[in-house]
Design a protein around this motif. Structure first.
Motif, mmCIF file in Angstrom:
data_model
loop_
_atom_site.group_PDB
_atom_site.id
_atom_site.type_symbol
_atom_site.label_atom_id
_atom_site.label_comp_id
_atom_site.label_asym_id
_atom_site.label_seq_id
_atom_site.Cartn_x
_atom_site.Cartn_y
_atom_site.Cartn_z
ATOM 1 N N ALA A 1 -7.749 2.912 -0.913
ATOM 2 C CA ALA A 1 -6.661 3.767 -1.374
ATOM 3 C C ALA A 1 -6.194 4.633 -0.222
ATOM 4 O O ALA A 1 -6.860 4.751 0.807
ATOM 5 C CB ALA A 1 -7.133 4.635 -2.525
ATOM 6 N N LEU A 2 -5.013 5.211 -0.399
ATOM 7 C CA LEU A 2 -4.483 6.075 0.638
ATOM 8 C C LEU A 2 -3.760 7.226 -0.042
ATOM 9 O O LEU A 2 -2.827 7.013 -0.815
ATOM 10 C CB LEU A 2 -3.521 5.281 1.534
ATOM 11 C CG LEU A 2 -3.416 5.666 2.996
ATOM 12 C CD1 LEU A 2 -4.779 5.847 3.634
ATOM 13 C CD2 LEU A 2 -2.623 4.621 3.749
ATOM 14 N N GLU A 3 -4.211 8.435 0.247
ATOM 15 C CA GLU A 3 -3.607 9.631 -0.345
ATOM 16 C C GLU A 3 -2.127 9.721 0.024
ATOM 17 O O GLU A 3 -1.756 9.458 1.165
ATOM 18 C CB GLU A 3 -4.301 10.885 0.200
ATOM 19 C CG GLU A 3 -5.732 11.080 -0.244
ATOM 20 C CD GLU A 3 -5.811 11.671 -1.650
ATOM 21 O OE1 GLU A 3 -5.034 12.614 -1.922
ATOM 22 O OE2 GLU A 3 -6.621 11.174 -2.448
ATOM 23 N N GLY A 4 -1.328 10.093 -0.923
ATOM 24 C CA GLY A 4 0.059 10.405 -0.611
ATOM 25 C C GLY A 4 0.937 9.222 -0.282
ATOM 26 O O GLY A 4 2.007 9.384 0.277
ATOM 27 N N VAL A 5 0.471 8.025 -0.600
ATOM 28 C CA VAL A 5 1.334 6.860 -0.429
ATOM 29 C C VAL A 5 1.605 6.274 -1.800
ATOM 30 O O VAL A 5 0.674 5.963 -2.545
ATOM 31 C CB VAL A 5 0.685 5.791 0.475
ATOM 32 C CG1 VAL A 5 1.544 4.540 0.514
ATOM 33 C CG2 VAL A 5 0.491 6.333 1.870
ATOM 34 N N ASP A 6 2.874 6.145 -2.113
ATOM 35 C CA ASP A 6 3.254 5.687 -3.433
ATOM 36 C C ASP A 6 3.384 4.167 -3.412
ATOM 37 O O ASP A 6 4.467 3.636 -3.206
ATOM 38 C CB ASP A 6 4.582 6.345 -3.836
ATOM 39 C CG ASP A 6 4.967 5.978 -5.257
ATOM 40 O OD1 ASP A 6 4.053 5.827 -6.082
ATOM 41 O OD2 ASP A 6 6.173 5.829 -5.517
ATOM 42 N N ALA A 7 2.264 3.489 -3.579
ATOM 43 C CA ALA A 7 2.292 2.027 -3.541
ATOM 44 C C ALA A 7 1.255 1.467 -4.503
ATOM 45 O O ALA A 7 0.245 2.105 -4.795
ATOM 46 C CB ALA A 7 2.007 1.528 -2.124
ATOM 47 N N ASP A 8 1.542 0.251 -4.963
ATOM 48 C CA ASP A 8 0.543 -0.437 -5.773
ATOM 49 C C ASP A 8 -0.732 -0.574 -4.962
ATOM 50 O O ASP A 8 -0.699 -0.823 -3.760
ATOM 51 C CB ASP A 8 1.047 -1.833 -6.149
ATOM 52 C CG ASP A 8 2.216 -1.778 -7.116
ATOM 53 O OD1 ASP A 8 2.212 -0.891 -7.992
ATOM 54 O OD2 ASP A 8 3.127 -2.602 -6.994
ATOM 55 N N THR A 9 -1.833 -0.415 -5.642
ATOM 56 C CA THR A 9 -3.116 -0.469 -4.939
ATOM 57 C C THR A 9 -4.104 -1.316 -5.728
ATOM 58 O O THR A 9 -4.182 -1.216 -6.941
ATOM 59 C CB THR A 9 -3.686 0.955 -4.774
ATOM 60 O OG1 THR A 9 -2.713 1.768 -4.130
ATOM 61 C CG2 THR A 9 -4.949 0.940 -3.938
ATOM 62 N N VAL A 10 -4.814 -2.166 -5.009
ATOM 63 C CA VAL A 10 -5.868 -2.944 -5.646
ATOM 64 C C VAL A 10 -7.192 -2.545 -5.013
ATOM 65 O O VAL A 10 -7.403 -2.745 -3.819
ATOM 66 C CB VAL A 10 -5.658 -4.454 -5.461
ATOM 67 C CG1 VAL A 10 -6.721 -5.222 -6.222
ATOM 68 C CG2 VAL A 10 -4.280 -4.860 -5.942
ATOM 69 N N LEU A 11 -8.024 -1.966 -5.817
ATOM 70 C CA LEU A 11 -9.308 -1.509 -5.300
ATOM 71 C C LEU A 11 -10.435 -2.277 -5.953
ATOM 72 O O LEU A 11 -10.248 -2.986 -6.944
ATOM 73 C CB LEU A 11 -9.491 -0.020 -5.608
ATOM 74 C CG LEU A 11 -8.486 0.927 -4.976
ATOM 75 C CD1 LEU A 11 -8.766 2.345 -5.442
ATOM 76 C CD2 LEU A 11 -8.565 0.839 -3.473
ATOM 77 N N VAL A 12 -11.586 -2.098 -5.409
ATOM 78 C CA VAL A 12 -12.785 -2.593 -6.055
ATOM 79 C C VAL A 12 -13.422 -1.378 -6.703
ATOM 80 O O VAL A 12 -13.221 -0.246 -6.256
ATOM 81 C CB VAL A 12 -13.712 -3.230 -5.005
ATOM 82 C CG1 VAL A 12 -15.068 -3.554 -5.586
ATOM 83 C CG2 VAL A 12 -13.061 -4.470 -4.436
ATOM 84 N N ASP A 13 -14.174 -1.604 -7.751
ATOM 85 C CA ASP A 13 -14.856 -0.482 -8.389
ATOM 86 C C ASP A 13 -16.002 -0.034 -7.483
ATOM 87 O O ASP A 13 -17.172 -0.303 -7.746
ATOM 88 C CB ASP A 13 -15.381 -0.909 -9.762
ATOM 89 C CG ASP A 13 -16.147 0.219 -10.444
ATOM 90 O OD1 ASP A 13 -16.068 1.377 -9.964
ATOM 91 O OD2 ASP A 13 -16.833 -0.060 -11.441
ATOM 92 N N ASP A 14 -15.628 0.650 -6.427
ATOM 93 C CA ASP A 14 -16.597 1.031 -5.401
ATOM 94 C C ASP A 14 -17.673 1.955 -5.958
ATOM 95 O O ASP A 14 -18.870 1.719 -5.779
ATOM 96 C CB ASP A 14 -15.883 1.762 -4.256
ATOM 97 C CG ASP A 14 -14.886 0.883 -3.539
ATOM 98 O OD1 ASP A 14 -15.305 -0.153 -3.009
ATOM 99 O OD2 ASP A 14 -13.692 1.237 -3.500
ATOM 100 N N THR A 15 -17.209 2.988 -6.626
ATOM 101 C CA THR A 15 -18.156 3.993 -7.111
ATOM 102 C C THR A 15 -19.114 3.385 -8.137
ATOM 103 O O THR A 15 -20.337 3.509 -8.010
ATOM 104 C CB THR A 15 -17.383 5.157 -7.750
ATOM 105 O OG1 THR A 15 -16.301 5.524 -6.892
ATOM 106 C CG2 THR A 15 -18.288 6.354 -7.924
ATOM 107 N N GLY A 16 -18.532 2.703 -9.107
ATOM 108 C CA GLY A 16 -19.355 2.096 -10.138
ATOM 109 C C GLY A 16 -20.316 1.064 -9.569
ATOM 110 O O GLY A 16 -21.501 1.027 -9.916
#
Lengths: 361, 361
Positions: free
Chosen positions: A175-190
């Motif tokens: 992810a990137l703070e302050g960028v308005d874009a679709d984001t695909v992440l992995v459930d890193d924390t979980g």
DNA sequence: CCCATCTTTGGTATCGTTACCAAACCCTAC
DNA sequence: GTAGGGTTTGGTAACGATACCAAAGATGGG
């Protein structure tokens, strides 16, 4: 078949270029060249190439013969410009193509792109924001219809909708703070939480952490999950067991070796990514060999799967997620936004689930 | 700073497109748009973007502001067309980007390309000649200045100088009969011979062979080296121990499992590439697990290095060569030929040496 | 104050291709 | 024989950018 009335002179051959007299620099043939050789107009050539609608078969034969003779290929850039079709390209900027994780990711993007008849153009940022900026600028200059980016982090001016001129962007993996874009992440924390919990449940209390820089969101989030699991079990965090910032296998191996050399070494290690896992295992392997092949060492939890995990000499648990699938998801999101009307919808953030695979414990 | 006299209308906004009334499909801004917004001529915009030679600073500021406002990026395709510079692209066609070997290879090409300020455009052929043909055609259409190709084999009409219209081509990893192009190979025969000899010297007599199709030159050459080593030692070839044609890990694993299930299984296995090695090891790993973790199995010789080889539960010897270096060499050859006058020299065939690494025997 | 020179600016043509239009041609049918 | 329809062909302009040229503006020396 039909014989050519060979005025076989390529345009520009006659005049001895007045500027630089550099030799044969391969100038591709054009419709005009073909037209001249075939003795027809450029339009007829264009029509023939396009499928031959309303062109007499014998003329088509003539044209195709000339095409063969000159090794002509339609200039797709020029064509797309006139037809006002997109470039048929999407840009993929990853940190490093040599990392199998990102190579798989790129493959996933390519797969979906190919389904849409779109080619991908790849560049590596090397975790460097400035190179990322240049790469994105270059991609935009080439009129890519969309961008998939694994952000290096840091300044993000160049990723604002404004700066992109409206070209759709999908951020992947981080992810990137302050960028308005679709984001695909992995459930890193979980995922990190689950993996760490598995170690704790197995009785481990001295658990080390090997991960990438805190500045990138995966580094941040995975570390958070790790810490939360420790808290849940009331296990204090030993700062001496935490190594962050390793970007490649060599650095990870060095850090791991240092951990193994501690007076009170960890009984288990949480590796926050592919590169750190491999480095850790190499460090363990070196130790195993020194000790005459006695296969033993701390248990490993690896965020990211890797080939041959089942053959490792130490217990391994994998927090698995499919890089290729991540690439596919990212591309799918991108193409949705590239589709007519797709620009309107609010940006989405997808979090892909992880799966815990206990290879051996 | 300077305030814009905002006739902020993008060309085409006013007229309600008579044909299709599709919504906001992201049309990139052009010099004209910028010029209109900044209240100057397109030429002044062009000059400003190009560095600002002979443009008053305050006008430059105006232009740059408009550029920002519109998120304008110069259309490099159009630009290159006018300037008659190449496309700044080379095409890289490999069999499969997900294979770490080819990913490294691509990285090597990218490295050299980046040094020349050239971008690479990647496509996977999937070992399919028809897809290769399409890919090459597409690349040529995009006016690539050169091609690096790991040929799928089979028909090669589309790779003749004629068909390529003179675009330089470098074949990597595999040779191709009847194609007049620079080629970078690995010393397949010598490497395979050395690796097999090492097994024979260690006393092995039942040596299996796992490799890719005989139709690709690597498959052919490596098998030849293998056979020659057996002959040298007077060991007859047992056809039951030869499995060829596995393209991926799964197929290799299946073949290897079959070998392990033989009444008289091999004591060593020659794996002709990366994919076959991994598959073979997975088969062994599965067996190891069934038998309760007793780490044992046939010795392995692997053509191609792979990560964590040193941690394998069986003796491994590696016929090493650097895929990335192969990529670099290929690209270097390509750029030599792309250089002025480079087209004249006779085609070269480079054979990169291999190195035998005995991980454990 | 005017001519020479340099800087700044805009118009026009062009890169390779194709959309669009108009002209030429071929048939058929009356 | 010719009007009406279709097919085949070529000319022209335009996509976005810039090389080149010419005109306009600024500068300075006499």
């Amino acid at each position: 078949m039909a014989n050519l009335n060979a005025h076989g002179d390529r345009a520009g051959d006659g005049k001895p270029s007045p500027t630089s007299s550099r030799p044969t620099v391969h100038r591709p043939a054009t419709v005009k060249d073909v037209a001249k050789l075939a003795g027809v107009s450029p339009m007829t050539v264009s029509r023939t190439i396009a499928g031959g609608q309303n062109v007499r078969p014998e003329i088509q034969a003539l044209v195709l013969e000339a095409v063969q003779a000159l090794g002509y290929h339609r200039n797709d850039n020029a064509r797309r410009m006139r037809v006002n079709k997109g470039s048929g390209l999407v840009g993929v900027a990853i940190t490093n193509l040599a990392n199998p994780y990102y190579a798989s990711f790129a493959l996933g993007v390519e797969e979906v792109a190919a389904q849409h008849g779109v080619r991908i153009i790849i560049g590596s940022t090397g975790e460097n924001t400035e190179r990322e900026r240049q790469l994105v600028a270059d991609f935009l200059g080439r009129q890519v219809e969309g961008l998939v980016l694994v952000p290096a982090g840091g300044d993000s001016e160049h990723l604002q909708v404004q700066a992109l001129g409206g070209t759709p962007l999908v951020l992947a993996s981080r992810a990137l703070e302050g960028v308005d874009a679709d984001t695909v992440l992995v459930d890193d924390t979980g995922g990190a939480h689950a993996g760490t919990s598995a170690l704790l449940k197995a009785g481990h209390r001295r658990i080390a952490y090997l991960g990438n820089a805190a500045s990138v969101s995966t580094g941040h989030r995975r570390y958070a999950g790790f810490c939360r699991a420790l808290e849940d079990y009331g296990v204090p965090l030993d700062p001496a067991l935490v190594k962050r910032g390793q970007q490649d296998v060599e650095a990870a191996q060095i850090s791991m070796t240092a951990l193994l050399d501690l007076e009170d070494p960890p009984t288990a290690v949480f590796c926050a990514n592919n590169r750190n896992t491999i480095g850790a295992l190499k460090a363990i392997g070196a130790r195993v060999q020194e000790r005459g092949g006695i296969a033993t060492g701390p248990a490993i939890v690896s965020f990211d799967d890797f080939e041959l995990a089942e053959l490792m000499p130490v217990p391994i648990t994998i927090i698995d997620h499919d890089a290729r699938q991540l690439g596919r998801e990212s591309a799918t999101l991108l193409f949705a936004r590239m589709a007519p009307g797709g620009a309107i919808a609010a940006t989405r953030e997808i979090e892909m689930p992880t799966r815990l695979i206990v290879v051996r414990s």
